[in-house]
Design a protein around this motif. Structure first.
Motif, PDB file in Angstrom:
ATOM      1  N   MET A  33     -43.465-107.232  70.540  1.00 35.22           N
ATOM      2  CA  MET A  33     -43.194-106.481  71.752  1.00 35.22           C
ATOM      3  C   MET A  33     -44.342-106.651  72.731  1.00 35.22           C
ATOM      4  SD  MET A  33     -41.253-103.058  70.466  1.00 35.22           S
ATOM      5  CE  MET A  33     -40.504-102.840  72.078  1.00 35.22           C
ATOM      6  N   GLY A  34     -44.073-106.291  73.978  1.00 34.40           N
ATOM      7  CA  GLY A  34     -45.118-106.479  74.972  1.00 34.40           C
ATOM      8  C   GLY A  34     -44.973-105.568  76.162  1.00 34.40           C
ATOM      9  N   TRP A  35     -46.021-105.550  76.943  1.00 31.25           N
ATOM     10  CA  TRP A  35     -46.036-104.846  78.224  1.00 31.25           C
ATOM     11  C   TRP A  35     -46.307-105.861  79.333  1.00 31.25           C
ATOM     12  CZ3 TRP A  35     -44.749 -99.838  78.884  1.00 31.25           C
ATOM     13  CH2 TRP A  35     -44.794 -98.994  77.761  1.00 31.25           C
ATOM     14  N   PHE A  36     -45.581-105.713  80.414  1.00 34.41           N
ATOM     15  CA  PHE A  36     -45.764-106.499  81.617  1.00 34.41           C
ATOM     16  C   PHE A  36     -45.906-105.535  82.784  1.00 34.41           C
ATOM     17  CE2 PHE A  36     -44.749-110.920  80.370  1.00 34.41           C
ATOM     18  CZ  PHE A  36     -44.348-110.685  79.067  1.00 34.41           C
ATOM     19  N   ARG A  44     -43.942-110.520  88.078  1.00 31.96           N
ATOM     20  CA  ARG A  44     -44.173-109.743  86.861  1.00 31.96           C
ATOM     21  C   ARG A  44     -45.149-110.513  85.982  1.00 31.96           C
ATOM     22  NH1 ARG A  44     -39.028-106.965  84.109  1.00 31.96           N
ATOM     23  NH2 ARG A  44     -38.788-106.535  86.339  1.00 31.96           N
ATOM     24  N   GLU A  45     -46.249-109.849  85.611  1.00 32.16           N
ATOM     25  CA  GLU A  45     -47.296-110.519  84.855  1.00 32.16           C
ATOM     26  C   GLU A  45     -47.491-109.889  83.488  1.00 32.16           C
ATOM     27  OE1 GLU A  45     -51.047-110.262  86.852  1.00 32.16           O
ATOM     28  OE2 GLU A  45     -51.237-108.096  86.554  1.00 32.16           O
ATOM     29  N   PHE A  46     -47.933-110.716  82.562  1.00 34.16           N
ATOM     30  CA  PHE A  46     -48.213-110.292  81.194  1.00 34.16           C
ATOM     31  C   PHE A  46     -49.414-109.351  81.171  1.00 34.16           C
ATOM     32  CE2 PHE A  46     -48.757-110.480  76.712  1.00 34.16           C
ATOM     33  CZ  PHE A  46     -50.107-110.661  76.469  1.00 34.16           C
ATOM     34  N   VAL A  47     -49.304-108.304  80.356  1.00 33.90           N
ATOM     35  CA  VAL A  47     -50.411-107.366  80.172  1.00 33.90           C
ATOM     36  C   VAL A  47     -50.906-107.401  78.735  1.00 33.90           C
ATOM     37  CG1 VAL A  47     -51.103-104.947  80.201  1.00 33.90           C
ATOM     38  CG2 VAL A  47     -49.602-105.840  82.000  1.00 33.90           C
ATOM     39  N   ALA A  48     -49.997-107.199  77.777  1.00 35.53           N
ATOM     40  CA  ALA A  48     -50.403-107.125  76.376  1.00 35.53           C
ATOM     41  C   ALA A  48     -49.205-107.389  75.486  1.00 35.53           C
ATOM     42  CB  ALA A  48     -51.002-105.761  76.052  1.00 35.53           C
ATOM     43  N   ALA A  49     -49.489-107.898  74.293  1.00 35.00           N
ATOM     44  CA  ALA A  49     -48.426-108.167  73.325  1.00 35.00           C
ATOM     45  C   ALA A  49     -48.891-107.758  71.939  1.00 35.00           C
ATOM     46  CB  ALA A  49     -48.048-109.644  73.336  1.00 35.00           C
ATOM     47  N   ALA A  60     -54.108-109.678  78.476  1.00 38.16           N
ATOM     48  CA  ALA A  60     -54.510-110.418  79.663  1.00 38.16           C
ATOM     49  C   ALA A  60     -55.998-110.176  79.895  1.00 38.16           C
ATOM     50  CB  ALA A  60     -53.711-109.940  80.872  1.00 38.16           C
ATOM     51  N   ASP A  61     -56.677-111.160  80.438  1.00 35.04           N
ATOM     52  CA  ASP A  61     -58.115-111.021  80.679  1.00 35.04           C
ATOM     53  C   ASP A  61     -58.424-109.824  81.566  1.00 35.04           C
ATOM     54  OD1 ASP A  61     -58.834-114.614  80.834  1.00 35.04           O
ATOM     55  OD2 ASP A  61     -58.645-113.237  79.130  1.00 35.04           O
ATOM     56  N   SER A  62     -57.525-109.522  82.475  1.00 37.71           N
ATOM     57  CA  SER A  62     -57.776-108.451  83.438  1.00 37.71           C
ATOM     58  C   SER A  62     -57.798-107.063  82.807  1.00 37.71           C
ATOM     59  CB  SER A  62     -56.726-108.487  84.550  1.00 37.71           C
ATOM     60  OG  SER A  62     -55.419-108.350  84.002  1.00 37.71           O
ATOM     61  N   SER A 106     -45.064-115.095  77.288  1.00 35.31           N
ATOM     62  CA  SER A 106     -44.260-115.504  78.440  1.00 35.31           C
ATOM     63  C   SER A 106     -43.072-114.573  78.629  1.00 35.31           C
ATOM     64  CB  SER A 106     -43.749-116.931  78.246  1.00 35.31           C
ATOM     65  OG  SER A 106     -42.781-117.252  79.231  1.00 35.31           O
ATOM     66  N   ARG A 107     -42.778-114.274  79.889  1.00 33.41           N
ATOM     67  CA  ARG A 107     -41.595-113.448  80.184  1.00 33.41           C
ATOM     68  C   ARG A 107     -40.339-114.059  79.582  1.00 33.41           C
ATOM     69  NH1 ARG A 107     -41.275-113.081  86.496  1.00 33.41           N
ATOM     70  NH2 ARG A 107     -39.156-112.567  85.863  1.00 33.41           N
ATOM     71  N   ASP A 108     -40.284-115.371  79.550  1.00 32.85           N
ATOM     72  CA  ASP A 108     -39.078-116.054  79.070  1.00 32.85           C
ATOM     73  C   ASP A 108     -38.827-115.822  77.578  1.00 32.85           C
ATOM     74  OD1 ASP A 108     -39.618-118.952  81.198  1.00 32.85           O
ATOM     75  OD2 ASP A 108     -38.703-117.005  81.597  1.00 32.85           O
ATOM     76  N   ASP A 109     -39.841-115.368  76.859  1.00 36.43           N
ATOM     77  CA  ASP A 109     -39.703-115.128  75.423  1.00 36.43           C
ATOM     78  C   ASP A 109     -39.226-113.720  75.097  1.00 36.43           C
ATOM     79  OD1 ASP A 109     -42.648-117.126  74.800  1.00 36.43           O
ATOM     80  OD2 ASP A 109     -40.522-117.686  74.718  1.00 36.43           O
ATOM     81  N   TYR A 110     -38.950-112.946  76.120  1.00 36.67           N
ATOM     82  CA  TYR A 110     -38.536-111.560  75.921  1.00 36.67           C
ATOM     83  C   TYR A 110     -37.065-111.398  76.295  1.00 36.67           C
ATOM     84  CZ  TYR A 110     -43.274-110.186  74.931  1.00 36.67           C
ATOM     85  OH  TYR A 110     -44.500-110.058  74.338  1.00 36.67           O
ATOM     86  N   ALA A 111     -36.321-110.762  75.402  1.00 33.02           N
ATOM     87  CA  ALA A 111     -34.877-110.671  75.583  1.00 33.02           C
ATOM     88  C   ALA A 111     -34.436-109.324  76.145  1.00 33.02           C
ATOM     89  CB  ALA A 111     -34.177-110.910  74.247  1.00 33.02           C
TER      90      ALA A 111
END
Length: 123
Positions: A33-36, A44-49, A60-62, A106-111
């Motif tokens: 699971m993840g947060w964007f 929409r950017e990746f935050v954590a998984a 994410a580095d940020s 990647s966003r594309d990996d989330y359903a």
């Protein structure tokens, strides 16, 4: 999977918020699971998984060193603890369930996606 994010709100810079994401259908326990997040005018950017069992995490580095992702599989709930918040953290935060069990960046990996919760950090 039906995900419901909550916990957003207004915080001051340096403050903390804790986001939660519940899976009402209880079907994501074996998925990564993840947060964007998506700020106004941005993609929409990746935050954590986090992996299916919580054994692996990535950030994410940020947000590294300030945010912590965790999950409670028994409660079918995903969390994002956000500390030392900055104004640039202001965004709508989305939780998502991945197609597989491991870490996905990647966003594309989330359903499946939750509806988003707004976080606003004032300076």
């Amino acid at each position: 999977v039906q995900l419901q994010a909550s916990g957003g709100g207004l915080a001051q810079a340096g403050g903390s918020l804790r986001l939660s994401c519940s899976d009402s259908r209880r079907t994501s326990s074996n998925n990564g699971m993840g947060w964007f997040r998506q700020a106004p005018g941005n993609g929409r950017e990746f935050v954590a998984a986090i992996s299916w069992n919580g054994g692996s995490t990535q950030y994410a580095d940020s947000v590294k060193g300030r945010f912590t992702i965790s999950r409670d599989r028994a409660r079918n709930t995903l969390y994002l603890q956000m500390d030392s918040l900055k104004p640039e953290d202001t965004a709508v935060y989305y939780c998502a369930a991945a197609r597989g069990a491991g870490l996905r960046l990647s966003r594309d990996d989330y359903a499946s996606w939750g509806q988003g919760t707004l976080v606003t950090v004032s300076s």
